[in-house]
Design an enzyme around this catalytic site. Structure first.
Site, mmCIF file in Angstrom:
data_model
loop_
_atom_site.group_PDB
_atom_site.id
_atom_site.type_symbol
_atom_site.label_atom_id
_atom_site.label_comp_id
_atom_site.label_asym_id
_atom_site.label_seq_id
_atom_site.Cartn_x
_atom_site.Cartn_y
_atom_site.Cartn_z
ATOM 1 N N VAL A 1 0.833 -1.208 0.000
ATOM 2 C CA VAL A 1 0.000 0.000 0.000
ATOM 3 C C VAL A 1 0.868 1.258 0.000
ATOM 4 C CG1 VAL A 1 -1.794 1.296 1.220
ATOM 5 C CG2 VAL A 1 -1.907 -1.203 1.133
ATOM 6 N N LYS B 1 -7.830 -1.624 9.288
ATOM 7 C CA LYS B 1 -9.163 -2.077 9.737
ATOM 8 C C LYS B 1 -9.101 -2.819 11.057
ATOM 9 C CE LYS B 1 -7.589 -4.961 6.331
ATOM 10 N NZ LYS B 1 -6.985 -4.640 5.049
ATOM 11 N N VAL C 1 -11.760 -0.155 4.409
ATOM 12 C CA VAL C 1 -12.841 -1.053 3.980
ATOM 13 C C VAL C 1 -12.973 -1.020 2.469
ATOM 14 C CG1 VAL C 1 -15.299 -1.604 4.169
ATOM 15 C CG2 VAL C 1 -14.109 -0.591 6.119
ATOM 16 N N GLY D 1 -11.000 -1.444 -0.008
ATOM 17 C CA GLY D 1 -9.918 -0.890 -0.829
ATOM 18 C C GLY D 1 -10.260 0.442 -1.451
ATOM 19 N N ILE E 1 -12.830 1.332 -3.372
ATOM 20 C CA ILE E 1 -14.236 1.740 -3.511
ATOM 21 C C ILE E 1 -14.515 2.838 -2.499
ATOM 22 C CG2 ILE E 1 -16.649 0.993 -3.475
ATOM 23 C CD1 ILE E 1 -15.676 -1.906 -3.711
ATOM 24 N N GLY F 1 -0.663 -15.382 -5.558
ATOM 25 C CA GLY F 1 -0.524 -14.159 -4.773
ATOM 26 C C GLY F 1 -1.835 -13.580 -4.263
ATOM 27 N N ASP G 1 -10.909 -10.773 8.818
ATOM 28 C CA ASP G 1 -10.714 -9.517 8.083
ATOM 29 C C ASP G 1 -12.066 -8.935 7.655
ATOM 30 O OD1 ASP G 1 -8.930 -7.656 6.375
ATOM 31 O OD2 ASP G 1 -10.290 -8.530 4.902
ATOM 32 N N LYS H 1 -13.931 -5.299 8.882
ATOM 33 C CA LYS H 1 -14.469 -4.290 7.965
ATOM 34 C C LYS H 1 -15.954 -4.049 8.242
ATOM 35 C CE LYS H 1 -11.018 -5.397 4.446
ATOM 36 N NZ LYS H 1 -10.701 -6.360 3.372
#
Lengths: 418, 418
Positions: free
Chosen positions: A15, A105, A132, A134, A136, A187, A201, A205
């Protein structure tokens, strides 16, 4: 000339590099839209040498205080992940007068209240669009775009790893284990995938979305979460035969007296948007009073998509936008498992010669007033789709089936999305 | 106590009533999120008595100056529609120090630059979320959520009337005329539907999205727009047989040297999100560099959905959010029809005994190096789906076909969405 804003970024993984790359590539657009030139003055990460290979111009160090103590830095970006040292970094940055952008998160879903309270106390802002779904812009849609709406329900596909694995299992009849291995090879899944595939995860979120929509506390509770490890290729096959797709859905719903909260593999009708969210993509459906149903789709992970969200937050901060910190409400209602509600259900009974006993199972459902919508019987599997029925009656019927058939029977149950 | 903000609203039709109703119902949420109590102090409309029956507490008059000249009113909401007197109302409100919220796509698509320049000059803000795609927060997504992105392409289903009619035509084999009549009966089309079915409304909305994404001028040009009146049930049938759905798509795309702009009925592959946007719903797909493809769906019209957007703008204004006015850029590239690009095409040739001449048509396509992907021949119809080919070669081939077959042939052509 507008004032230049200096940024300190903690973390330089996928990121962080995405943020660095996109900010460099689109500097002009970002300056025009934010009214300021944004400069990453300091990067803090562990492997300084490796980071230098990637970002040769930046000041790269391994001490978080290089950001916290620098009065010229006005915004701290936290893209390290994890609780320690991310939490203390963010709190100290706030106390030293910095606004914060975070993608974390796990941290917000467990310590969000403490962080937002500290920001409020120091009149600072903490933005978290990247935490949350990515890239969007779902936090923005929920807090600003739908600001005038009462939210009734949020349904999300929020974990790319799970969605990638489930999508593979629908494309060809592979087992969960094989689909996971393939995802790891490509990946899409980490070496230790626990956090993703167990639904944690996704639960983090949903905790954040639920806090924003309903004021529920930032107190993630793993007992309300079920991952995808028990989804079998057999269940995928029957779901498809009945016209459904299995997705790991996160659902927060406003009931009369509480908010129900669930993360679990769910059958989604194949003619819906959610059923068409494939590979590692994410999506969120929101039901609200004024707007009705709205739907948002895009890349939920990856360097540049997540950077898109981090940078949108930076632009908002640079513009001086004010959004009140999303504290959970004092009178916030408790999160409850989804139980009082009526759902349609998928049930697969697996046992030798179970097919010969369909009549007995049908009789039990009848006793509990559960109507059967569809039924299929083959290969030691007896599969039902029920009409809507109360969770209590459905559990009682399952208990009775268990008692009637003893330990030889395996029972697989999933909810069906309304 | 936070300061109360007074609003003057011009127009009290479907949208105005929606704003009034939702603001009343959700006053507490809106106050919490905006930091201010919002009060509609004055409503200006033609039929005062009818308006009083609906909103008995408000001050209702028929003179726009009651808003413009009231120093207590800080925000003017324009939901009248049309150019006159909406334009002068907005300009005068700006000059008198008011911020503006408008839902008026026709006005912005033709006079947007003048309005935004006036706002910039007087340091006021003009917000217009409701002007495109109703309640979907697409303006916010494009300007803020994707602020760090280079936009490559925007594709929208932006007119509920057209989408309702086309959806009906795909559900059962009805003619355009019958589908329109049914839509009028059910309130999805106006008595005079020209503006919607000729694609003008869609064109206005695309003009606004294109200005935001690419800096193109607010100069709507109807010559770049084709509506849905020529879509026949026969074309719908063949599209479906080939695995497509016909939608009225608005597309703005960044090419090397220009921005292509088109509104036209287009074949959309049935396994895509856009193909699943049914009834009167709207949707927008955005392709951008950092985020990739994102998709937004919701109600594009109606009182409360549109009110959701108007009120979101009011909340943003109340929060004091600053977004620079979206002037078209001095160096903005010209809008061009989509022509230099390579597309797949749908062609239906209709003539008596055309089926016997398939060989001749295939030969012509071959001459122009156009490869045929799919072909169907029945009932005096010869239908082709081509592979991607340049617009120039495709037009030349059509010319040759026209010359070869003379006036007896009818040629129906549509693009296929990439």
């Amino acid at each position: 000339m507008p004032e230049k804003l200096y940024i300190g970024m903690a973390g330089f993984g996928t990121v962080g590099r995405g943020v660095y790359t996109v900010l460099k590539r689109n500097a002009e657009i970002i300056e025009r839209r934010s009214g300021h030139a944004l400069e990453i003055k300091t990067i803090v990460c562990r492997d300084i040498k490796k980071a230098h290979d990637f970002a040769n111009e930046a000041n790269i160090v391994n001490d978080l205080n290089a950001i916290i103590d620098d009065p010229e830095i006005s915004i701290a970006v936290e893209v390290m992940g994890g609780i320690k040292p991310a939490k203390s970094f963010i709190l100290n940055a706030i106390r030293n007068g910095k606004d914060v952008v975070t993608a974390n998160k796990a941290l917000l879903a467990t310590h969000g209240d403490e962080i937002f309270r500290e920001a409020q106390k120091h009149n600072r802002r903490v933005y978290f669009e990247a935490s949350v779904a990515g890239g969007i812009p779902i936090i923005k849609a929920l807090r600003e775009g739908l600001a005038a709406n009462q939210i009734f329900e949020i349904t999300g596909i929020l974990n790319g790893t799970c969605n990638y694995i489930l999508s593979s299992m629908h494309q060809s009849p592979v087992s969960f284990e094989d689909a996971l291995k393939e995802a790891q090879k490509l990946g899409y899944a980490e070496a230790d995938p626990t956090f993703d595939i167990e639904g944690l995860d996704t639960g983090h979120k949903l905790t954040i979305l639920s806090a924003l929509a309903f004021g529920t506390p930032y107190q993630f509770d793993s007992s309300r979460v079920c991952g995808i490890t028990s989804v079998s290729s057999t269940d995928v096959k029957y779901a498809q035969k009945f016209g459904f797709v299995i997705k790991l859905l996160a659902i927060a719903r406003k009931n009369k007296d509480n908010i129900s909260f669930s993360v679990s593999p769910t059958l989604v009708p194949e003619n819906t948007f959610l059923a068409h969210v494939n590979a590692a993509m994410n999506a969120v459906e929101i039901k609200s009073d004024a707007l009705g149903t709205s739907f948002y789709y895009g890349a939920g992970a990856g360097g540049e998509p997540t950077a898109s969200a981090v940078l949108a937050d930076l632009v908002d901060l640079a513009r001086g936008n004010q959004v009140s910190m999303p504290l959970s409400e004092a009178n916030s209602v408790a999160l409850m498992p989804i139980d009082a509600v009526n759902d349609k259900n998928y049930i697969r009974l697996h046992a030798p010669l179970i097919n010969e006993k369909a009549g007995l199972v049908e009789q039990i459902f009848k006793q509990f007033d559960i109507r059967i919508d569809k039924e299929m019987s083959e290969e030691n599997n007896l599969v039902f789709i029920t009409h809507e029925c109360s969770e209590n009656r459905f559990s009682s019927a399952l208990d009775r089936i268990r008692r009637s058939f003893g330990e030889t029977i395996a029972i697989h149950v999933m909810k069906i999305k309304k």
